[in-house]
Write a protein that holds these residues in place. Structure first.
Motif, PDB file in Angstrom:
ATOM      1  N   THR A 282       0.826  -1.206   0.000  1.00 14.02           N
ATOM      2  CA  THR A 282       0.000   0.000   0.000  1.00 14.02           C
ATOM      3  C   THR A 282       0.864   1.261   0.000  1.00 14.02           C
ATOM      4  OG1 THR A 282      -1.739  -1.176   1.206  1.00 14.02           O
ATOM      5  CG2 THR A 282      -1.826   1.221   1.228  1.00 14.02           C
ATOM      6  N   THR A 283       1.887   1.270   0.850  1.00 13.04           N
ATOM      7  CA  THR A 283       2.773   2.427   0.913  1.00 13.04           C
ATOM      8  C   THR A 283       3.531   2.618  -0.394  1.00 13.04           C
ATOM      9  OG1 THR A 283       3.051   2.050   3.293  1.00 13.04           O
ATOM     10  CG2 THR A 283       4.658   3.476   2.208  1.00 13.04           C
ATOM     11  N   SER A 284       4.007   1.541  -0.984  1.00 15.58           N
ATOM     12  CA  SER A 284       4.710   1.632  -2.268  1.00 15.58           C
ATOM     13  C   SER A 284       3.789   2.166  -3.353  1.00 15.58           C
ATOM     14  CB  SER A 284       5.254   0.257  -2.663  1.00 15.58           C
ATOM     15  OG  SER A 284       6.160  -0.235  -1.704  1.00 15.58           O
ATOM     16  N   ASP A 285       2.532   1.755  -3.307  1.00 13.83           N
ATOM     17  CA  ASP A 285       1.568   2.249  -4.292  1.00 13.83           C
ATOM     18  C   ASP A 285       1.327   3.745  -4.120  1.00 13.83           C
ATOM     19  OD1 ASP A 285      -0.628   1.851  -6.333  1.00 13.83           O
ATOM     20  OD2 ASP A 285      -1.823   2.509  -4.617  1.00 13.83           O
ATOM     21  N   GLU A 286       1.280   4.210  -2.895  1.00 15.35           N
ATOM     22  CA  GLU A 286       1.104   5.649  -2.657  1.00 15.35           C
ATOM     23  C   GLU A 286       2.294   6.446  -3.192  1.00 15.35           C
ATOM     24  OE1 GLU A 286       0.529   5.955   1.510  1.00 15.35           O
ATOM     25  OE2 GLU A 286      -1.530   5.174   1.483  1.00 15.35           O
ATOM     26  N   ILE A 287       3.498   5.887  -3.033  1.00 18.50           N
ATOM     27  CA  ILE A 287       4.680   6.578  -3.560  1.00 18.50           C
ATOM     28  C   ILE A 287       4.614   6.652  -5.082  1.00 18.50           C
ATOM     29  CG2 ILE A 287       7.187   6.398  -3.812  1.00 18.50           C
ATOM     30  CD1 ILE A 287       7.266   5.180  -1.015  1.00 18.50           C
TER      31      ILE A 287
END
Length: 296
Positions: A282-287
């Protein structure tokens, strides 16, 4: 794409396999002779950003610069092994004479013929080279129509007399029978005289974790199990208590070695690990979304 996203995916796959193994352990918490599974993890090959360097100096050992450690980025985790833990399960008393528990190492040997010539039901002898052998710790045995001791699946329990493998049979007119700690099966005939029907034998393995589960509380031998053999290279049918094998206890069964408290604890940690790896994705997708928004 970000390496952290693929690392998170590999972590999710690993924890899913661990949850599957834990679920199978819990499902078999009351399975006779069941041996629990365990999943271990390994890190994947890391990507090297820069290699290590030694100190730089002159011949007088006056260092101009110290050594540099390597810089590496990990690429996730992978399953290292799925082990079968062959620890002793608790003993449950049943008071049934054909229920056998093993106190120690060793396994019961079961035989299933592929042709009528493999198992001679007239002489009760078995050619071990011509039958399918399997091994079990579950000692809930029964008598078939011929009086032979068999497993719940109808496989013959192997014994030995005078160096020859045999089916152990109790006559239909026997008044009673008993099984001793060394596997000897005794019965009282219709004349009231004590007789010996044979002796149940065991197989021993130097690496029981190398056995392969084939269902029905049974295992199959593999090249890595370390099956004990005799001088002729055939399976060694050992007397209970011989070469490290355990004693037989009649009227009892070995239960599963699954510890529910441990299983639930492992399940919680696996669930949290799975959730943490989903958060990485999820965090990687936000980046990545922020990078896409840069051109707007």
């Amino acid at each position: 794409m970000l390496r952290s996203m693929y690392a998170g995916i590999s972590g999710m796959k690993g924890f899913q396999a661990k949850l599957d193994t834990i679920g199978n352990n819990i499902a078999n918490v009351n399975t006779y002779g069941y041996k629990k599974g365990r999943v271990t993890f390994q890190d994947m090959m890391s990507q090297t950003v820069s290699g290590a360097q030694g100190p730089i100096g002159d011949d007088a050992n006056n260092n101009l610069r110290g050594g540099i450690n390597p810089s590496q980025v990990g690429l996730g985790s992978q399953i290292g092994s799925i082990d079968t833990i062959h620890t002793q399960g608790n003993r449950q008393t049943t008071s049934r004479p054909l229920d056998l528990a093993l106190e120690g190492d060793g396994m019961f040997v079961l035989a299933e013929g592929t042709e009528t010539a493999d198992i001679n039901t007239n002489t009760k002898t078995i050619a071990l080279d011509d039958v399918n052998l399997s091994f079990t710790r579950a000692g809930n045995f029964y008598l078939d129509d011929d009086g032979a001791i068999v497993s719940p699946e109808g496989k013959y329990v192997i014994g030995e007399t005078d160096g020859e493998a045999e089916i152990i049979t109790i006559p239909e007119d026997a008044q009673s029978f008993s099984i001793q700690t060394d596997g000897t099966v005794n019965y009282v005939d219709n004349q009231g005289e004590p007789q010996e029907a044979g002796q149940i034998r065991l197989a021993q393995f130097s690496n029981p974790s190398g056995l392969q589960k084939i269902g029905g509380n049974t295992f199959q031998n593999t090249d890595n199990a370390g099956l004990f053999t005799d001088d002729n290279g055939q399976i060694a049918l050992l007397e209970a208590g011989q070469d490290g094998t355990g004693q037989m206890v009649s009227g009892a069964l070995e239960m599963s070695n699954v510890d529910l408290a441990e299983a639930f604890t492992e399940m919680i940690t696996a669930q949290r690990g799975f959730q943490a790896n989903t958060r990485i994705i999820t965090t990687s997708d936000e980046i990545l979304q922020e990078l896409v928004n840069l051109k707007r």
